[in-house]
Enzyme design. Structure first.
Site, PDB file in Angstrom:
ATOM      1  N   LYS A 122     -17.705  17.175  -9.974  1.00 50.35           N
ATOM      2  CA  LYS A 122     -18.968  17.240 -10.732  1.00 50.35           C
ATOM      3  C   LYS A 122     -18.769  17.880 -12.095  1.00 50.35           C
ATOM      4  CE  LYS A 122     -22.273  16.577  -7.128  1.00 50.35           C
ATOM      5  NZ  LYS A 122     -23.540  16.857  -6.508  1.00 50.35           N
ATOM      6  N   LYS A 205     -18.186   6.496  -2.623  1.00 50.02           N
ATOM      7  CA  LYS A 205     -19.321   6.846  -1.768  1.00 50.02           C
ATOM      8  C   LYS A 205     -20.639   6.464  -2.439  1.00 50.02           C
ATOM      9  CE  LYS A 205     -21.044  11.455  -2.337  1.00 50.02           C
ATOM     10  NZ  LYS A 205     -21.845  12.517  -1.817  1.00 50.02           N
ATOM     11  N   LYS A 208     -26.357   9.687  -4.900  1.00 46.01           N
ATOM     12  CA  LYS A 208     -27.543   9.837  -5.744  1.00 46.01           C
ATOM     13  C   LYS A 208     -27.150   9.985  -7.193  1.00 46.01           C
ATOM     14  CE  LYS A 208     -29.576  12.917  -2.670  1.00 46.01           C
ATOM     15  NZ  LYS A 208     -29.876  14.268  -2.430  1.00 46.01           N
TER      16      LYS A 208
HETATM   17  P1  ATP Z   1     -24.845  13.695  -4.942  1.00 50.88           P
HETATM   18  O1  ATP Z   1     -24.098  12.430  -5.113  1.00 50.88           O
HETATM   19  O2  ATP Z   1     -25.790  14.010  -6.047  1.00 50.88           O
HETATM   20  O3  ATP Z   1     -23.988  14.845  -4.524  1.00 50.88           O
HETATM   21  P2  ATP Z   1     -25.547  12.742  -2.430  1.00 50.88           P
HETATM   22  O4  ATP Z   1     -25.991  11.360  -2.605  1.00 50.88           O
HETATM   23  O5  ATP Z   1     -24.142  13.004  -1.963  1.00 50.88           O
HETATM   24  O6  ATP Z   1     -25.837  13.486  -3.769  1.00 50.88           O
HETATM   25  P3  ATP Z   1     -26.516  14.986  -0.970  1.00 50.88           P
HETATM   26  O7  ATP Z   1     -27.866  15.610  -1.110  1.00 50.88           O
HETATM   27  O8  ATP Z   1     -25.388  15.682  -1.608  1.00 50.88           O
HETATM   28  O9  ATP Z   1     -26.544  13.477  -1.474  1.00 50.88           O
HETATM   29  O10 ATP Z   1     -26.188  14.751   0.546  1.00 50.88           O
HETATM   30  C1  ATP Z   1     -27.080  14.880   1.626  1.00 50.88           C
HETATM   31  C2  ATP Z   1     -26.381  14.522   2.910  1.00 50.88           C
HETATM   32  O11 ATP Z   1     -26.049  13.133   2.929  1.00 50.88           O
HETATM   33  C3  ATP Z   1     -25.051  15.254   3.115  1.00 50.88           C
HETATM   34  O12 ATP Z   1     -24.936  15.607   4.482  1.00 50.88           O
HETATM   35  C4  ATP Z   1     -24.009  14.254   2.744  1.00 50.88           C
HETATM   36  O13 ATP Z   1     -22.790  14.488   3.402  1.00 50.88           O
HETATM   37  C5  ATP Z   1     -24.660  12.963   3.206  1.00 50.88           C
HETATM   38  N1  ATP Z   1     -24.198  11.825   2.431  1.00 50.88           N
HETATM   39  C6  ATP Z   1     -24.377  11.636   1.091  1.00 50.88           C
HETATM   40  N2  ATP Z   1     -23.857  10.467   0.705  1.00 50.88           N
HETATM   41  C7  ATP Z   1     -23.321   9.883   1.818  1.00 50.88           C
HETATM   42  C8  ATP Z   1     -22.657   8.651   2.067  1.00 50.88           C
HETATM   43  N3  ATP Z   1     -22.439   7.794   1.092  1.00 50.88           N
HETATM   44  N4  ATP Z   1     -22.264   8.382   3.326  1.00 50.88           N
HETATM   45  C9  ATP Z   1     -22.504   9.253   4.335  1.00 50.88           C
HETATM   46  N5  ATP Z   1     -23.134  10.432   4.167  1.00 50.88           N
HETATM   47  C10 ATP Z   1     -23.545  10.759   2.938  1.00 50.88           C
END
Ligand code: ATP
Ligand code: LTN
Length: 342
Positions: A122, A205, A208
């Site tokens: 990040k 992955k 968001k």
């Molecule tokens: P960012 O990319 O901004 O870090 P994010 O999309 O990873 O956000 P988070 O709020 O960080 O979302 O994650 C919330 C939960 O969703 C966490 O437990 C994370 O491990 C899970 N998660 C996020 N993206 C994935 C994915 N692509 N596949 C499986 N689990 C996910």
């Protein structure tokens, strides 16, 4: 007597958190984490936290944060978290999180924190010197979230494994220095859905913060948009519908999503789609995803229509969470050598 109904065997505790950093949660969040949150409320003493303190580690707009915090809460209730069975709350409404974070940060090595890959990723995006100290200490705040509640298990996606390891290390270090205080939690990571990938970039992955709108399926997306995104998902060369992470990451991701939502194994899907093109798989998948998303979208809209009630539900959660957090923090204060406080 079954263990669950025995008063002498309390349920194990789970805690997890999610950031209110987007206008909707996405399919990766749902399959990697949130779906397990719902299932675990039947067997565990469950605490689920909307981590707004974590959300300000990147530049943010106050009004947007407030809106997204409510949208996050509405979605959590809409997917099936039951305020009677789970404690759902907003992190900043329980001040002990920040208090414990300070104590744990004094037990964390600078080098140890520097090895966290999420920070490296990040901060690299905005230039390391522009990254905030809050982003650097983010995993220590996460450890505080978990340890405050003495959680046994933490349901998350694969990307959180390293933070969970740090949490365990800090729990053990504190216990070793100041006496047995914290439970060292285990990560609870569902293998099949630990990493849902981006529809346009199927080796990355779904995220968001870094997926393009076409690569991410949001729980609150309009049905037409869900269909379009799935039909346009990047697939692989060749025509065969077969899971192969290395050579066919796009099709593999679609098969995994289908399997997780339909309950049909990937092998059975391969057999069923034999001889058919990618279009057939995508069409069926779009319907399955919509069958899951649509009721959630409707319930979310209903919950958001009454903000007062939503805020009240969150305050009930915060009060319940605070009781546990206060108790842990009382022990921590005493162990560390702080003077008592009423
Ligand atoms: P960012 O990319 O901004 O870090 P994010 O999309 O990873 O956000 P988070 O709020 O960080 O979302 O994650 C919330 C939960 O969703 C966490 O437990 C994370 O491990 C899970 N998660 C996020 N993206 C994935 C994915 N692509 N596949 C499986 N689990 C996910
Ligand atoms: N870093 C986590 C969010 C998070 C979390 C937690 C997860 C903050 N505190 C406590 C589990 C337990 C993420 O999903 N990106």
């Amino acid at each position: 007597m079954p263990i669950e109904s025995s008063p002498s065997a309390p349920r194990p505790r789970v805690l997890s958190g999610i950031q209110p950093t987007a206008d909707s949660f996405h399919l990766g969040n749902y399959l990697g984490a949130l779906r397990q949150w719902v299932a675990l409320q039947d067997t565990h003493d469950a605490f689920y936290c909307i981590v707004d303190l974590h959300a300000i580690t990147m530049e943010h707009d106050p009004q947007t944060l407030r809106r997204r915090t409510r949208v996050a809460a509405a979605q959590l209730f809409a997917i099936g978290l039951d305020p009677e069975r789970s404690t759902v709350f907003v992190q900043s409404q329980v001040p002990e999180h920040a208090e414990l974070q300070w104590v744990l940060s004094c037990l964390t090595g600078f080098g140890e924190a520097s090895r966290m890959t999420q920070f490296k990723d990040k901060s690299a995006k905005q230039g390391t010197s522009a990254a905030s100290v809050g982003l650097f200490t983010y995993p220590i705040l996460q450890a505080a979230d978990i340890l405050l509640y003495q959680a046994d298990q933490v349901p998350v996606g694969e990307d959180q494994r390293q933070h969970l390891e740090l949490t365990r290390t800090l729990a053990q270090r504190f216990n070793h220095r100041f006496g047995e205080t914290f439970v060292a939690p285990e990560a609870y990571i569902p293998k099949a859905t630990a990493k849902i990938t981006d529809l346009q970039e199927p080796t990355a992955k779904m995220s968001k913060s870094s997926s393009s709108p076409q690569g991410i399926l949001d729980l609150l997306d309009e049905p037409g948009s869900v269909r379009k995104k799935i039909m346009r998902a990047v697939t692989d060369t060749g025509t065969e519908i077969k899971a192969d992470e290395v050579n066919k990451p796009g099709v593999t991701n679609l098969l995994r999503i289908h399997s997780a939502l339909s309950g049909t194994s990937v092998e059975d899907l391969e057999r069923r789609f034999e001889g058919q093109g990618y279009g057939a798989l995508k069409k069926e998948l779009a319907q399955i995803v919509l069958d899951t998303f649509e009721p959630i979208r409707e319930r979310t809209a209903k919950l958001l229509a009454d903000e007062g009630e939503l805020d009240r539900m969150l305050m009930v959660g915060a009060d319940r969470a605070r009781e546990v957090a206060r108790q842990t923090m009382g022990t921590v204060r005493d162990r560390v050598g702080f003077l008592g406080r009423d």
